[in-house]
Write a protein that holds these residues in place. Sequence first.
Motif, mmCIF file in Angstrom:
data_model
loop_
_atom_site.group_PDB
_atom_site.id
_atom_site.type_symbol
_atom_site.label_atom_id
_atom_site.label_comp_id
_atom_site.label_asym_id
_atom_site.label_seq_id
_atom_site.Cartn_x
_atom_site.Cartn_y
_atom_site.Cartn_z
ATOM 1 N N THR A 1 0.716 -1.349 -0.171
ATOM 2 C CA THR A 1 -0.046 -0.154 -0.284
ATOM 3 C C THR A 1 0.680 1.282 -0.205
ATOM 4 O OG1 THR A 1 -1.386 -1.145 1.432
ATOM 5 C CG2 THR A 1 -1.986 1.000 1.101
ATOM 6 N N GLN A 2 1.908 1.111 0.907
ATOM 7 C CA GLN A 2 2.943 2.166 0.562
ATOM 8 C C GLN A 2 3.485 2.843 -0.519
ATOM 9 O OE1 GLN A 2 6.637 1.398 3.087
ATOM 10 N NE2 GLN A 2 5.920 2.514 4.517
ATOM 11 N N ALA A 3 3.835 1.591 -1.331
ATOM 12 C CA ALA A 3 4.328 1.998 -2.793
ATOM 13 C C ALA A 3 3.246 2.628 -3.555
ATOM 14 C CB ALA A 3 4.813 0.695 -3.244
ATOM 15 N N GLN A 4 2.164 2.092 -3.302
ATOM 16 C CA GLN A 4 0.889 2.780 -4.369
ATOM 17 C C GLN A 4 0.849 3.987 -3.777
ATOM 18 O OE1 GLN A 4 -2.312 -0.118 -3.057
ATOM 19 N NE2 GLN A 4 -1.772 -1.401 -4.608
ATOM 20 N N ILE A 5 0.803 4.400 -2.542
ATOM 21 C CA ILE A 5 0.535 5.905 -2.187
ATOM 22 C C ILE A 5 1.568 6.811 -2.657
ATOM 23 C CG2 ILE A 5 0.363 7.235 -0.159
ATOM 24 C CD1 ILE A 5 -1.901 5.701 0.123
ATOM 25 N N VAL A 6 2.951 6.280 -2.428
ATOM 26 C CA VAL A 6 4.096 6.894 -3.090
ATOM 27 C C VAL A 6 3.986 7.147 -4.477
ATOM 28 C CG1 VAL A 6 6.490 6.809 -3.500
ATOM 29 C CG2 VAL A 6 5.751 6.109 -1.282
ATOM 30 N N ASP A 7 3.580 6.181 -5.126
ATOM 31 C CA ASP A 7 3.466 6.418 -6.605
ATOM 32 C C ASP A 7 2.377 7.406 -7.068
ATOM 33 O OD1 ASP A 7 5.068 4.494 -7.162
ATOM 34 O OD2 ASP A 7 3.701 3.061 -7.779
ATOM 35 N N LEU A 8 1.199 7.238 -6.120
ATOM 36 C CA LEU A 8 -0.204 8.075 -6.132
ATOM 37 C C LEU A 8 0.673 9.587 -6.115
ATOM 38 C CD1 LEU A 8 -3.155 8.927 -6.272
ATOM 39 C CD2 LEU A 8 -2.902 8.517 -3.866
ATOM 40 N N VAL A 9 1.351 10.013 -4.892
ATOM 41 C CA VAL A 9 1.703 11.180 -4.612
ATOM 42 C C VAL A 9 2.509 11.638 -5.871
ATOM 43 C CG1 VAL A 9 3.072 12.707 -3.208
ATOM 44 C CG2 VAL A 9 1.369 11.048 -2.084
ATOM 45 N N GLU A 10 3.409 10.801 -6.172
ATOM 46 C CA GLU A 10 4.324 11.299 -7.376
ATOM 47 C C GLU A 10 3.718 11.681 -8.706
ATOM 48 O OE1 GLU A 10 7.095 8.128 -7.604
ATOM 49 O OE2 GLU A 10 8.569 9.473 -7.035
ATOM 50 N N ARG A 11 2.390 10.849 -9.052
ATOM 51 C CA ARG A 11 1.713 11.152 -10.093
ATOM 52 C C ARG A 11 1.070 12.548 -10.067
ATOM 53 N NH1 ARG A 11 -2.345 7.158 -10.029
ATOM 54 N NH2 ARG A 11 -4.068 8.818 -10.187
ATOM 55 N N LEU A 12 0.258 12.626 -8.707
ATOM 56 C CA LEU A 12 -0.429 13.783 -8.637
ATOM 57 C C LEU A 12 0.298 15.091 -8.661
ATOM 58 C CD1 LEU A 12 -2.375 12.718 -5.721
ATOM 59 C CD2 LEU A 12 -3.327 13.052 -7.939
ATOM 60 N N GLN A 13 1.895 14.931 -8.157
ATOM 61 C CA GLN A 13 2.815 16.011 -8.376
ATOM 62 C C GLN A 13 2.877 16.420 -9.762
ATOM 63 O OE1 GLN A 13 5.841 14.565 -5.980
ATOM 64 N NE2 GLN A 13 6.502 16.889 -5.506
ATOM 65 N N GLU A 14 3.070 15.409 -10.647
ATOM 66 C CA GLU A 14 3.400 15.658 -11.817
ATOM 67 C C GLU A 14 2.063 16.492 -12.551
ATOM 68 O OE1 GLU A 14 4.575 12.341 -14.041
ATOM 69 O OE2 GLU A 14 6.258 11.939 -12.590
ATOM 70 N N GLU A 15 0.793 15.758 -12.188
ATOM 71 C CA GLU A 15 -0.291 16.269 -12.791
ATOM 72 C C GLU A 15 -0.699 17.848 -12.084
ATOM 73 O OE1 GLU A 15 -3.392 13.558 -12.048
ATOM 74 O OE2 GLU A 15 -2.349 11.922 -13.232
ATOM 75 N N LEU A 16 -0.447 17.932 -10.881
ATOM 76 C CA LEU A 16 -0.796 19.270 -10.180
ATOM 77 C C LEU A 16 0.244 20.290 -9.943
ATOM 78 C CD1 LEU A 16 -3.315 17.453 -7.525
ATOM 79 C CD2 LEU A 16 -3.795 18.481 -9.968
ATOM 80 N N GLY A 17 1.638 19.820 -10.266
ATOM 81 C CA GLY A 17 2.662 20.795 -9.975
ATOM 82 C C GLY A 17 2.721 21.088 -8.447
ATOM 83 N N LEU A 18 2.395 20.112 -7.695
ATOM 84 C CA LEU A 18 2.442 20.293 -6.271
ATOM 85 C C LEU A 18 3.893 20.239 -5.471
ATOM 86 C CD1 LEU A 18 0.293 20.154 -3.751
ATOM 87 C CD2 LEU A 18 0.586 17.633 -4.338
ATOM 88 N N ALA A 19 4.073 21.234 -4.745
ATOM 89 C CA ALA A 19 5.330 20.692 -3.767
ATOM 90 C C ALA A 19 4.989 20.240 -2.573
ATOM 91 C CB ALA A 19 5.849 22.349 -3.484
ATOM 92 N N VAL A 20 5.774 19.034 -2.582
ATOM 93 C CA VAL A 20 5.531 18.314 -1.298
ATOM 94 C C VAL A 20 6.740 18.314 -0.063
ATOM 95 C CG1 VAL A 20 5.028 15.745 -0.594
ATOM 96 C CG2 VAL A 20 4.321 16.446 -2.776
ATOM 97 N N VAL A 21 6.416 18.414 1.247
ATOM 98 C CA VAL A 21 7.467 18.016 2.083
ATOM 99 C C VAL A 21 6.944 16.696 2.668
ATOM 100 C CG1 VAL A 21 8.224 18.737 4.342
ATOM 101 C CG2 VAL A 21 7.392 20.537 2.537
#
Lengths: 360, 314
Positions: A190-210
């Motif tokens: 699940t952890q890997a899925q969530i990490v992938d998800l956040v990376e994808r959203l980051q590309e799509e939304l241009g989000l900065a993540v801490v």
Amino acid sequence: MSDPVLSVRDLHVRFGSKRGVAHVVRGVSYDLHAGETLALVGESGSGKSVSTLALTKLIPMPPGRIDGEVHFGGRELVAMSEAELRSIRGNDIGFVFQDPMTSLNPVHPIGRQLTEGMRHHLGLSASAARDRAVELLSLVGIPDAANRLDAYPHQFSGGMRQRVVIAIGLSCEPKVLIADEATTALDVTTQAQIVDLVERLQEELGLAVVWITHDLGVVAGIADRVMVMYAGEIVEEADVDDLYGSPRHPYTVGLLGSLPVLGADEPGELTTIHGLPPDPTAMPPGCAFHPRCEFRDDDRCRDEHPPLRDADDAGDGHRVRSFYEVPADVREAASTSSQVAEAPPNAGDPLPAEASEGDR
Amino acid sequence: MTGYVVRRVAQSLLALLGVSVVVFSLMHLVPGDPVRTALGTRFDQEAYEALRARAGLDRPVLVQYAQWLGGVLTGDLGVSFRSGRSVSDVIMARVPATALLAGASLLVALAIALPAGIVSAIRQGKPIDYVATALSQIGVSIPDFWYGIMLILVFSLWLGWLPPSGYVSPLEDPTEFLRRVTMPAVTIGVVTGAILTRFTRSSVLESLNAEHVRLARAKGLPEGRILREHVLRNAWIPIVTVTGLQLATLLGGIVVVEVVFAWPGLGRLALDAVVNRDYPVMQGAVLVIAAAFLVINLLVDLLYARLDPRISYS
């Protein structure tokens, strides 16, 4: 590089306690750019969570006190009123907390918890917010989203709840997402899925993540830059490859060296860092790590506080807070051990990193 | 849900059967002869035997119990030894007074406990929290009959504002009813309120520190809304449970207060019946109070499921 979305300067957080003032964040400074992922790593109590909660003053005050500057969207947050901060929290800066089991209110349907922020900040109507909630739940990978809005948190698994919490964090399309141990409570898949998800959203939304974690495997998989925190201050800061390839601070070297080497021919004992972090109410005047440090040459760091200096002449922003150099062969060994951790996060067991910290 | 209700009602009836056995047994273990007491100075052997036979007391205890239980099932609780009236009538005449007093006491208790408990939780560690905690400690520690006597002393004897005792039906004279119910309701309400204050405080505090409240803050919601929808909404669940249990407990404590204020309720009826060895009235009164206790508990359980979506009864 463009202007940072978030710029933190000399952030301090102190808590008044019966035993004295606990100085838990001691002069943290960094810049975060759009689309960037900054990982904050360190053991429990190193101040990584508090330093991010303090950005929008989400810590109880009193007993807490925040000093320093936080620049976000042309405004300074530390001096800002509570009402102004509320318009930023959840709106421009989204949060995802660690425990999906307790982050959601058990007595409200998840749809309501997902829409309340949007309705408040974006002024959406009930039906518009609902439509958007369905979109968000689909985005984070919850199937049959339209029919799940009226379900209660207890009807979801841990992984699904964390997806809901992430959807809440993203609901108002923030510029910055703060993910505090967002995957720690989840199993590795699940952890890997969530990490992938956040990376994808980051590309799509241009989000900065801490991304706050003590799991170096996850860091290798997701981060652009890494800051290692120890006793409330940054002890090393570098691009992710640089940090794993050439760790400079004794603490970082110890952390990386304590990762298990998967596939090693002769699995040996895991290295540990002996000792405990200092008491935040009684910080040593010099380097906070000196009692545990194996690489110090003299007593200079006992009395003198080392500044965060450039680690080398490369000019790549690799900085370290130590007077000393860790011998090349030791760094090499730690780096080798960390190469395995650089595999996708689902390949490495996140537990040993935690176990090696020895204080949980 | 229906299945659950049926099961719970069946359980309650079973419990009530247990109560009936205990009550019936206790009555017969209590020293003293009810027939002799009922006859008083008019005692003669013939009348004694006649009354004993009429009350069925000359038969074996098991037979007496079976007869009494059979009557209970048809709503016939027997006949009072003392007054010769139907026990059901005697009890029904007393129910409104007790129900009204219990309701008024609960209102007083909640009017104290909710504001005090919530404010002291929100202002944890502040002076108002210490004051509320200290007062509730005092409230819990002092027995209710003492408050009752003090209230009578101050408001009836010294100030002369309120009548010291007695009951007037609210249907006859609402104002006079309020004047009469105030002191007994405050007496019980202060004690129950003190207990509920402490409970409300801890329940709200626990809710305030919940992780989901931190997430609600991180969403940037206004503080008032967080308090209503994420703190109090969750805190209600245990508060409702304990309030229900307190209401049931209050029915037990009401006996003493009814005596102090000469309030013609069930508690006083039961006490008088014990003193007079009026078995049928005593049994009936205790059975009705026990039944009320069980009904309240059942209602609390059902309300619980309404408040907490995690609980589903099937």
